[in-house]
Write a protein that holds these residues in place. Structure first.
Motif, PDB file in Angstrom:
ATOM      1  N   UNK A 152      46.688  49.478  24.432  1.00  0.00           N
ATOM      2  CA  UNK A 152      47.331  48.356  25.133  1.00  0.00           C
ATOM      3  C   UNK A 152      46.667  47.015  24.832  1.00  0.00           C
ATOM      4  N   UNK A 153      45.562  47.011  24.101  1.00  0.00           N
ATOM      5  CA  UNK A 153      44.855  45.771  23.818  1.00  0.00           C
ATOM      6  C   UNK A 153      44.153  45.208  25.035  1.00  0.00           C
ATOM      7  N   UNK A 154      43.648  46.082  25.892  1.00  0.00           N
ATOM      8  CA  UNK A 154      42.954  45.674  27.115  1.00  0.00           C
ATOM      9  C   UNK A 154      41.473  45.998  26.965  1.00  0.00           C
ATOM     10  N   UNK A 155      40.633  45.013  27.305  1.00  0.00           N
ATOM     11  CA  UNK A 155      39.193  45.163  27.090  1.00  0.00           C
ATOM     12  C   UNK A 155      38.524  46.086  28.097  1.00  0.00           C
ATOM     13  N   UNK A 204      24.871  45.469  29.380  1.00  0.00           N
ATOM     14  CA  UNK A 204      25.134  45.584  27.949  1.00  0.00           C
ATOM     15  C   UNK A 204      26.599  45.620  27.562  1.00  0.00           C
ATOM     16  N   UNK A 205      27.501  45.263  28.492  1.00  0.00           N
ATOM     17  CA  UNK A 205      28.925  45.266  28.193  1.00  0.00           C
ATOM     18  C   UNK A 205      29.429  43.842  28.018  1.00  0.00           C
ATOM     19  N   UNK A 206      30.341  43.658  27.083  1.00  0.00           N
ATOM     20  CA  UNK A 206      30.919  42.331  26.872  1.00  0.00           C
ATOM     21  C   UNK A 206      31.877  41.994  28.007  1.00  0.00           C
ATOM     22  N   UNK A 207      31.844  40.782  28.534  1.00  0.00           N
ATOM     23  CA  UNK A 207      32.802  40.409  29.580  1.00  0.00           C
ATOM     24  C   UNK A 207      34.222  40.460  29.027  1.00  0.00           C
ATOM     25  N   UNK A 208      35.165  41.006  29.770  1.00  0.00           N
ATOM     26  CA  UNK A 208      36.530  41.163  29.236  1.00  0.00           C
ATOM     27  C   UNK A 208      37.302  39.855  29.189  1.00  0.00           C
ATOM     28  N   UNK A 209      38.040  39.674  28.105  1.00  0.00           N
ATOM     29  CA  UNK A 209      39.001  38.570  28.049  1.00  0.00           C
ATOM     30  C   UNK A 209      40.327  39.009  28.646  1.00  0.00           C
ATOM     31  N   UNK A 210      40.651  40.302  28.467  1.00  0.00           N
ATOM     32  CA  UNK A 210      41.860  40.897  29.046  1.00  0.00           C
ATOM     33  C   UNK A 210      41.410  42.093  29.888  1.00  0.00           C
ATOM     34  N   UNK A 211      41.738  42.055  31.176  1.00  0.00           N
ATOM     35  CA  UNK A 211      41.274  43.101  32.084  1.00  0.00           C
ATOM     36  C   UNK A 211      42.444  43.709  32.846  1.00  0.00           C
ATOM     37  N   UNK A 212      42.465  45.031  32.920  1.00  0.00           N
ATOM     38  CA  UNK A 212      43.513  45.723  33.645  1.00  0.00           C
ATOM     39  C   UNK A 212      43.112  45.987  35.091  1.00  0.00           C
ATOM     40  N   UNK A 213      44.080  45.856  35.994  1.00  0.00           N
ATOM     41  CA  UNK A 213      43.873  46.200  37.401  1.00  0.00           C
ATOM     42  C   UNK A 213      45.107  46.941  37.901  1.00  0.00           C
ATOM     43  N   UNK A 214      44.968  47.635  39.033  1.00  0.00           N
ATOM     44  CA  UNK A 214      46.064  48.439  39.587  1.00  0.00           C
ATOM     45  C   UNK A 214      47.014  47.533  40.385  1.00  0.00           C
ATOM     46  N   UNK A 215      47.827  46.763  39.683  1.00  0.00           N
ATOM     47  CA  UNK A 215      48.655  45.758  40.344  1.00  0.00           C
ATOM     48  C   UNK A 215      49.801  46.361  41.137  1.00  0.00           C
ATOM     49  N   UNK A 216      50.041  47.674  40.993  1.00  0.00           N
ATOM     50  CA  UNK A 216      51.074  48.302  41.820  1.00  0.00           C
ATOM     51  C   UNK A 216      50.604  48.490  43.257  1.00  0.00           C
ATOM     52  N   UNK A 217      49.298  48.519  43.478  1.00  0.00           N
ATOM     53  CA  UNK A 217      48.777  48.755  44.826  1.00  0.00           C
ATOM     54  C   UNK A 217      47.846  47.641  45.312  1.00  0.00           C
ATOM     55  N   UNK A 218      47.422  46.757  44.433  1.00  0.00           N
ATOM     56  CA  UNK A 218      46.485  45.703  44.823  1.00  0.00           C
ATOM     57  C   UNK A 218      47.199  44.646  45.676  1.00  0.00           C
ATOM     58  N   UNK A 276      40.858  33.744  41.000  1.00  0.00           N
ATOM     59  CA  UNK A 276      39.956  32.605  41.227  1.00  0.00           C
ATOM     60  C   UNK A 276      38.540  32.920  40.729  1.00  0.00           C
ATOM     61  N   UNK A 277      38.105  34.175  40.931  1.00  0.00           N
ATOM     62  CA  UNK A 277      36.770  34.565  40.472  1.00  0.00           C
ATOM     63  C   UNK A 277      36.659  34.560  38.955  1.00  0.00           C
ATOM     64  N   UNK A 278      37.745  34.968  38.274  1.00  0.00           N
ATOM     65  CA  UNK A 278      37.724  35.109  36.817  1.00  0.00           C
ATOM     66  C   UNK A 278      38.852  34.287  36.201  1.00  0.00           C
ATOM     67  N   UNK A 279      38.779  32.972  36.262  1.00  0.00           N
ATOM     68  CA  UNK A 279      39.895  32.133  35.793  1.00  0.00           C
ATOM     69  C   UNK A 279      40.190  32.271  34.304  1.00  0.00           C
ATOM     70  N   UNK A 280      39.186  32.656  33.516  1.00  0.00           N
ATOM     71  CA  UNK A 280      39.403  32.761  32.065  1.00  0.00           C
ATOM     72  C   UNK A 280      39.895  34.143  31.643  1.00  0.00           C
ATOM     73  N   UNK A 281      39.995  35.080  32.613  1.00  0.00           N
ATOM     74  CA  UNK A 281      40.379  36.453  32.284  1.00  0.00           C
ATOM     75  C   UNK A 281      41.884  36.639  32.462  1.00  0.00           C
ATOM     76  N   UNK A 282      42.510  37.253  31.472  1.00  0.00           N
ATOM     77  CA  UNK A 282      43.933  37.612  31.556  1.00  0.00           C
ATOM     78  C   UNK A 282      44.019  38.968  32.264  1.00  0.00           C
ATOM     79  N   UNK A 283      44.495  38.968  33.523  1.00  0.00           N
ATOM     80  CA  UNK A 283      44.579  40.202  34.313  1.00  0.00           C
ATOM     81  C   UNK A 283      45.965  40.808  34.139  1.00  0.00           C
TER      82      UNK A 283
END
Length: 399
Positions: free
Chosen positions: A27-30, A97-111, A121-128
């Motif tokens: 999916x191209x998600x970090x 030791x992990x790179x910060x994600x540019x694209x991050x997946x979350x459970x948007x069906x239940x969040x 707001x916490x991660x303005x540069x991250x594509x959720x």
């Protein structure tokens, strides 16, 4: 500390995470940030208040607010850290030791929406992005470990069903009988919580209703509703007294160490009218035909369409899976840690069955003012069709 025998094996957790990581890469998600209790348990072995970060490549990181010690005793993951605030998330990810994600997946069906905006707001540069479908597809195919627990839950389901004739007597209210059945389930180890993913969906142990009350529709995504004890619940058993010669619907879930078995049986004090007995037999026949068709590669929607055609040929389509506007458009659903897992044997569903998916197949007929008949069993998908896991008497049990 938790009994180690209750913990999910490390190899099992590793296998689940690897499957999700493959999907993240596709999916191209970090990385995926997982918060929901059921998904937390599936991928970490604990539901302690946590943030689980699974990178597309590399080891996962479990960050716990409460209770850290319990999470450490329950989860086999290697890196389990204290988290005081979500503001620390990216710092902890980088410090481990992990790179910060540019694209991050979350459970948007239940969040919840407010939480989603707080993370934005916490991660303005991250594509959720929504990661719920890949998670649910990973969870849909069960491992040997999971199938063993579901088989145990199914065996307990049968034990509970077999107690019903010994408890049933004329004049009991539905809620009295339900309480006695539920006490037996609890004695056997039922966890007392039936988890559902759909927003607004909730259930106690299941539905125990008799006669016309069983055919009262409700909001739940289920062919049955029930008169209930109040409008605040709007489903399940009521204060109605059970009468002779009417079908009594027993549609209960057994939840064992997280895993679910779902099944339905019909009982009666005396023999119900012959036309209801015949209608029930139609559903048993339909079940057997769908079981034979449900092989790997079969479209879930095609099974629904086939069931509709069968019900039409039998002349009961007007009452199949509900009546009139209250009819639901599925005949079965996946089960596992939740009652409403993938796949759904529903109208228009293109999901293809895979070996080791677990499905509750539930062909039912709802006759307003009369009652409900039909069957439900939990099955596992095999190369030759559905293997039935619940085996209590399927004919109407008359006492």
């Amino acid at each position: 500390m938790t009994d180690p025998g209750f913990s999910t094996p490390r190899a099992e957790i590793d296998q689940r995470i690897e499957k999700l990581q493959r999907r993240l890469l596709q999916e191209g998600i970090d990385g995926a940030l997982i918060l929901q209790n059921t998904d937390l348990f599936y991928f970490s072995g604990t539901i302690q208040q946590s943030h689980l970060y699974i990178p597309a490549q590399g080891p996962p990181l479990l960050m716990v607010r409460k209770s850290l010690k319990r999470a450490q005793s329950e989860s086999p993951l290697s890196t389990i850290l204290s988290l005081n605030s979500p503001k620390q998330l990216m710092t902890l990810i980088e410090e481990n030791g992990l790179a910060p994600p540019a694209v991050m997946g979350m459970e948007l069906d239940v969040l919840p929406t407010n939480l989603f905006f707080s993370y934005k707001r916490l991660f303005p540069a991250v594509d959720i992005r929504d990661i719920s479908i890949p998670i649910r597809m990973v969870r849909a195919v069960k491992s040997a470990y999971e199938l063993n627990l579901i088989r145990q839950a199914a065996a307990f389901s049968d034990q509970v069903a077999e107690t019903v004739p010994h408890l049933l007597r004329e004049g009991l209210t539905e809620i009295e009988l339900a309480g006695m059945i539920e006490a037996q389930a609890r004695r056997l180890g039922h966890q007392g919580i039936v988890r559902m993913r759909l927003w607004g969906a909730e259930m106690f142990y299941g539905h125990l209703m008799s006669g016309a009350a069983a055919a009262v529709p409700s909001f739940l995504a289920s062919p049955t509703g029930g008169a209930a004890v109040s409008a605040a619940v709007a489903q399940g058993p009521s204060f109605r007294k059970i009468k002779r010669h009417e079908p009594i619907l027993f549609d209960y879930v057994f939840a064992w160490k997280g895993y679910i078995s779902d099944h339905t049986r019909i009982y009666a004090i005396g023999r119900p009218p012959q036309w209801l007995v015949d209608a029930h037999a139609h559903m048993l026949d339909l079940q057997e035909q769908i079981k034979a068709m449900a092989t790997p590669g079969t479209s879930a929607g095609d099974l629904y369409s086939a069931a509709i055609e069968m019900a039409t040929r039998k002349g009961v389509d007007a009452y199949f899976m509900g009546a009139e506007a209250d009819r639901i458009r599925f005949i079965g659903h996946g089960v596992g840690l939740e009652l409403d897992e993938f796949p759904f044997l529903a109208h228009g569903q293109t999901t293809e069955l895979e070996e080791d998916m677990v499905i509750a197949l539930e062909p039912k007929l709802v006759f307003p003012g009369e009652g409900v008949v039909g069957i439900e069993n939990t099955h596992v998908v095999t190369p030759s069709g559905l293997e039935q896991l619940t085996h209590a008497q399927q004919q109407i049990v008359s006492i």
